[in-house]
Scaffold this motif. Sequence first.
Motif, PDB file in Angstrom:
ATOM      1  N   ARG A 145       0.733  -1.302  -0.214  1.00 30.39           N
ATOM      2  CA  ARG A 145      -0.297  -0.112   0.110  1.00 30.39           C
ATOM      3  C   ARG A 145       1.219   1.308  -0.831  1.00 30.39           C
TER       4      ARG A 145
ATOM      5  N   GLU B  89       1.402   1.560  -6.716  1.00 26.44           N
ATOM      6  CA  GLU B  89       0.377   1.924  -7.309  1.00 26.44           C
ATOM      7  C   GLU B  89      -1.078   1.687  -6.681  1.00 26.44           C
ATOM      8  N   LYS B  90      -1.861   2.226  -5.838  1.00 24.76           N
ATOM      9  CA  LYS B  90      -3.525   2.055  -5.690  1.00 24.76           C
ATOM     10  C   LYS B  90      -2.682   0.269  -5.384  1.00 24.76           C
TER      11      LYS B  90
ATOM     12  N   ARG C  56      -1.938  -2.652  -5.146  1.00 28.72           N
ATOM     13  CA  ARG C  56      -2.536  -3.870  -5.704  1.00 28.72           C
ATOM     14  C   ARG C  56      -1.772  -5.029  -5.578  1.00 28.72           C
TER      15      ARG C  56
ATOM     16  N   TYR D 199      -8.754  -2.387   4.802  1.00 28.92           N
ATOM     17  CA  TYR D 199      -8.449  -1.981   3.522  1.00 28.92           C
ATOM     18  C   TYR D 199      -9.642  -1.939   2.078  1.00 28.92           C
ATOM     19  N   THR D 200      -8.809  -1.871   0.722  1.00 26.59           N
ATOM     20  CA  THR D 200     -10.372  -1.602  -0.300  1.00 26.59           C
ATOM     21  C   THR D 200     -10.253  -3.671  -0.458  1.00 26.59           C
TER      22      THR D 200
ATOM     23  N   GLU E  22      -8.746  -4.025 -10.859  1.00 26.92           N
ATOM     24  CA  GLU E  22      -8.477  -3.391 -11.563  1.00 26.92           C
ATOM     25  C   GLU E  22      -8.277  -1.402 -11.269  1.00 26.92           C
ATOM     26  N   GLU E  23      -9.410  -0.601 -11.082  1.00 32.77           N
ATOM     27  CA  GLU E  23      -9.684   0.368 -11.239  1.00 32.77           C
ATOM     28  C   GLU E  23      -9.570   0.946  -9.745  1.00 32.77           C
ATOM     29  N   GLN E  24     -10.441   0.224  -8.641  1.00 28.87           N
ATOM     30  CA  GLN E  24     -10.135   0.383  -7.147  1.00 28.87           C
ATOM     31  C   GLN E  24      -9.174   0.279  -6.706  1.00 28.87           C
ATOM     32  N   GLY E  25      -8.554  -1.117  -7.309  1.00 33.71           N
ATOM     33  CA  GLY E  25      -6.590  -1.706  -6.359  1.00 33.71           C
ATOM     34  C   GLY E  25      -6.876  -2.239  -5.115  1.00 33.71           C
ATOM     35  N   GLY E  26      -6.259  -2.120  -4.302  1.00 34.43           N
ATOM     36  CA  GLY E  26      -6.802  -3.083  -2.843  1.00 34.43           C
ATOM     37  C   GLY E  26      -6.245  -4.506  -3.076  1.00 34.43           C
TER      38      GLY E  26
ATOM     39  N   CYS F 247      -1.470  -5.704 -11.931  1.00 31.18           N
ATOM     40  CA  CYS F 247      -1.128  -6.013 -10.372  1.00 31.18           C
ATOM     41  C   CYS F 247       0.121  -7.108 -10.829  1.00 31.18           C
TER      42      CYS F 247
END
Length: 583
Positions: A376, A380-381, A383, A406-407, A428-432, A449
């Motif tokens: 994190r 990036e994001k 992932r 976490y997402t 992909e869009e939100q990450g986590g 990722c």
Amino acid sequence: MSDFDLVDIEVTHEPPDNVLSVDPDETSEEHLHTVQAVRLKAGQPDSELRSLKQLDENSVKMLEHQVDAAYRALFEMDGKALLSDEVGLGKTIEVGMILKEMHFRETNDSVLILTPAQLAKQWQAELREKFGLEFVCNYDDEFRGFDSHDYIIASIDTAKSDRYRQAVLRRDWDVLVLDEAHYVKNEETDRYELIDHLSYNYAFFLTATPIQNELTDLYNIVSLLRPGLFGTRDVFHQYFVNSDQETLVNRNELQDRLNKVMIRNRREDTDVDFTDRRVDTRKFEPSPAERELYQAVSDYVKGAYSQDQGQKLVLMLLQKEVVSSPEALETTIRKRLDDQSELTQTEELESILDLINNIDTVTKQERLLDIVEEARENVEKGRVIVFTQFRATQRRVAERLVSEGYTVHSFHGGHSSQEKEEIIKNFEEQGGILVSTDAMSEGRNAQFCNILVNWDLPWNPMRVEQRIGRIHRIGQNRQVYVFNMALTDTVEEYVLERLFHKIDIFQQSIGELSEILTRLEESGKSFEDEIFERLVNADSEVDLENDFDAMAVDLQEQRDLAEKLEEFNSGVFEGFDLGASDD
């Protein structure tokens, strides 16, 4: 065999219904050229793939070996080709180029693409996004059957089902695409029979492993594409392979015939620059309560196996679950108690449940937080993909990560195809963190990722590599990090340290792993069976360590044999025109 002419076999072989009939004054190949290939070439010069100029460079990056494969499949092989590039070289992109060109030349009035079920929606998305080709998928709400659409992507098992089989066979398809063609290598299966009876003009089969066990695999696949190319199965075997399959004979003749139908690019022959892979195994000391539980389960498994070997699968499951999570173990224990007809082992099982209840903290959960927090902060994001074999573990891990803010996305086999697509898109869009079972370990692409965690470890190294292959493939532009989590002095540490690392499975290709496993399983045991039996038969921890060391030696010997097999296979593929210029 002596004085044997394979050309006579090709001409006299009786083709099935899906091959155009041959005029007595024409050879089969001349007939294919004049009747089928003329459609591809009519009205358009065939010196280039004209449709590629229409493609958006931002949507698809065309690599030289892919363009060359598409061209050769269409114009040198007259629209019937076996695309056999090694894993990760983009065979789906090659097919996309082929279908785009056929669409441009108006030679694809009806197209049927058959794939494993879990890959159907991915095929649909890639053809739409990269090539502007619209297909209906059998998982779409608007799908009305195989006689209601002209451009269809479907799972092969749906196509062969009682509900749809006749509709599939009634049509004369312009183009057939078959993904993972090695699944039809056995001529006694319903899948093989379906393809054998399909009517089509052009066909493109995809497989990275055209030879899995023996050359007969290759014979069966090629014969679906070009019936008669090799004659009968018995004649093929006698003519090209000696009795022990160690020596290839009539090699030039085999190469000449394969060159008519097969394209195979290897990683070392392309200009693809794969990113590095870094593997980090993190071992953790279990808590006293976790250690006590592990020992109790191991003792129970040993005792139960010695009494009744018929329980092997469920006992193996318990041994895997105890190092995965208390929740996964409890699920199986309770089911076992509910199903148990005899009461001899009830007390032991109840005792294991008591030990599960004593566990307040799961060590792996705490240590996973270290890995994902690092991601994190630095990626990036943030992932990360976390793989586990068990749904109960997946639920518990996801809950804990959510509680830490976490997402989290969960992916498992119980989701519909549409739900799976949405989950990957959201990740992909939100990450986590994506917490997934092995339902994602084949075919899914997640190059966006670059961090993967093996929470628990499949004992089959092919499944480990399939997991890693979701992120370590063409399109990955960052270094890939693989974290393996293991509890010390447990079976997963032995498997990791004394087997997987010693035979270096994390740096081998899927092809090399497949060959090692094939050699082992020819002895009558699977990789997992071998591990389990060494585990339950060891008299002490020292014996167990020695047994796993001995297995590593055995595997190295299998690897040496696999290298000999690779030399044999190279003899088959050696001399192929891989598309390099002669200039």
